[in-house]
Design a protein around this motif. Structure first.
Motif, mmCIF file in Angstrom:
data_model
loop_
_atom_site.group_PDB
_atom_site.id
_atom_site.type_symbol
_atom_site.label_atom_id
_atom_site.label_comp_id
_atom_site.label_asym_id
_atom_site.label_seq_id
_atom_site.Cartn_x
_atom_site.Cartn_y
_atom_site.Cartn_z
ATOM 1 N N GLU A 159 0.829 -1.205 0.000
ATOM 2 C CA GLU A 159 0.000 0.000 0.000
ATOM 3 C C GLU A 159 0.864 1.256 0.000
ATOM 4 O OE1 GLU A 159 -2.561 -0.530 3.374
ATOM 5 O OE2 GLU A 159 -4.124 -1.460 2.153
ATOM 6 N N LEU A 160 1.982 1.201 0.713
ATOM 7 C CA LEU A 160 2.886 2.351 0.758
ATOM 8 C C LEU A 160 3.450 2.651 -0.626
ATOM 9 C CD1 LEU A 160 4.456 4.468 2.355
ATOM 10 C CD2 LEU A 160 6.141 2.713 2.888
ATOM 11 N N PHE A 161 3.930 1.603 -1.322
ATOM 12 C CA PHE A 161 4.472 1.807 -2.664
ATOM 13 C C PHE A 161 3.394 2.293 -3.631
ATOM 14 C CE2 PHE A 161 7.935 -1.249 -1.383
ATOM 15 C CZ PHE A 161 8.988 -0.365 -1.571
ATOM 16 N N LEU A 162 2.193 1.715 -3.537
ATOM 17 C CA LEU A 162 1.116 2.097 -4.447
ATOM 18 C C LEU A 162 0.640 3.528 -4.212
ATOM 19 C CD1 LEU A 162 -1.063 -1.158 -4.487
ATOM 20 C CD2 LEU A 162 0.363 -0.271 -6.350
ATOM 21 N N SER A 163 0.725 4.003 -2.964
ATOM 22 C CA SER A 163 0.258 5.358 -2.653
ATOM 23 C C SER A 163 1.281 6.423 -3.028
ATOM 24 C CB SER A 163 -0.084 5.473 -1.164
ATOM 25 O OG SER A 163 1.076 5.355 -0.365
ATOM 26 N N ARG A 164 2.524 6.013 -3.311
ATOM 27 C CA ARG A 164 3.575 6.978 -3.660
ATOM 28 C C ARG A 164 4.351 6.501 -4.882
ATOM 29 N NH1 ARG A 164 2.506 6.616 1.442
ATOM 30 N NH2 ARG A 164 2.400 8.444 2.792
ATOM 31 N N PRO A 165 3.681 6.334 -6.019
ATOM 32 C CA PRO A 165 4.373 5.838 -7.216
ATOM 33 C C PRO A 165 5.454 6.810 -7.664
ATOM 34 C CG PRO A 165 2.203 6.701 -7.774
ATOM 35 C CD PRO A 165 2.270 6.649 -6.278
#
Length: 213
Positions: A159-165
């Motif tokens: 979720e962290l990676f997906l929220s800050r592409p």
């Protein structure tokens, strides 16, 4: 979700950190107010658990500085001070919630969940990245239609990676103990979808998705 616990009592701090990690959160810890202020200036957290009676800069000053920077990080004040005027002062400075010691861990966890729900950046209900499909509401992931089993901490990372592409994330920003282990596991699980989690030497990690995405 990343939480900074600011607490000078080592036993209580250890208990809080362990309990929150077991809920799948990334947790950082600061014992002194100045250390907390420095961490908040240089890294992003989703929630601040803030004690007031700290050995140098007190929690009220940490909170005042935070809001003076127009930083809207949710703050849950956790303190032994029971006076009404103390609680009012904290809320006036910009605290979002207040919990008086002693407290139950279940109540703390419920308040943490409530604050994070309000502040969490919304992900799309369905996200497609190459061969990877993520259902954020149901917390399910599939690669080419096949389920990918992820632990709570692997979901936190995803979720962290997906929220800050496109943003490289430092290890402190991720704030998971043994972060290398969890990144390695997530990297292996997503590799069949053509997704690369690249190590940025001396900093952290960068999510690289397929060009076709």
């Amino acid at each position: 979700m990343r939480i900074l616990v600011v607490e000078d009592d080592p036993l209580l701090a250890e208990s809080l950190v362990r309990a929150l990690q077991q809920q799948g959160y990334g947790v950082g810890h600061a014992r002194r107010g100045q250390d907390a202020d420095t961490a908040l200036r240089t890294h992003r957290f989703d929630l601040l658990l803030l004690d007031i009676g700290l050995p140098d800069v007190d929690g009220f000053e940490v909170l005042r500085r935070l809001r003076a920077r127009a930083d809207t990080t949710p703050v849950l004040v956790v303190t032994a001070r029971e006076a009404v005027d103390e609680r009012v002062h904290g809320l006036d400075l910009g605290a979002d919630d207040y919990l008086t010691k002693p407290f139950s861990l279940s109540e703390l966890e419920a308040r943490v969940r409530a604050l994070l729900r309000r502040a969490k950046p919304a992900l799309a209900a369905r996200i497609v990245v190459g061969a990877l499909t993520v259902d954020s509401a149901a917390r399910r992931a599939k690669i080419d239609g096949q389920p990918v089993e992820l632990t709570a901490r692997e979901w936190t990372l995803l979720e962290l990676f997906l929220s800050r592409p496109g943003h490289a994330l430092s290890k402190l920003a991720i704030a998971l103990n043994t972060v290398e282990v969890y990144v390695s596991r997530l990297r292996a699980k997503l590799e069949p979808a053509g997704i690369v989690i690249r190590t940025v030497r001396g900093f952290g990690y960068l999510w690289e998705q397929p060009d076709a995405a």
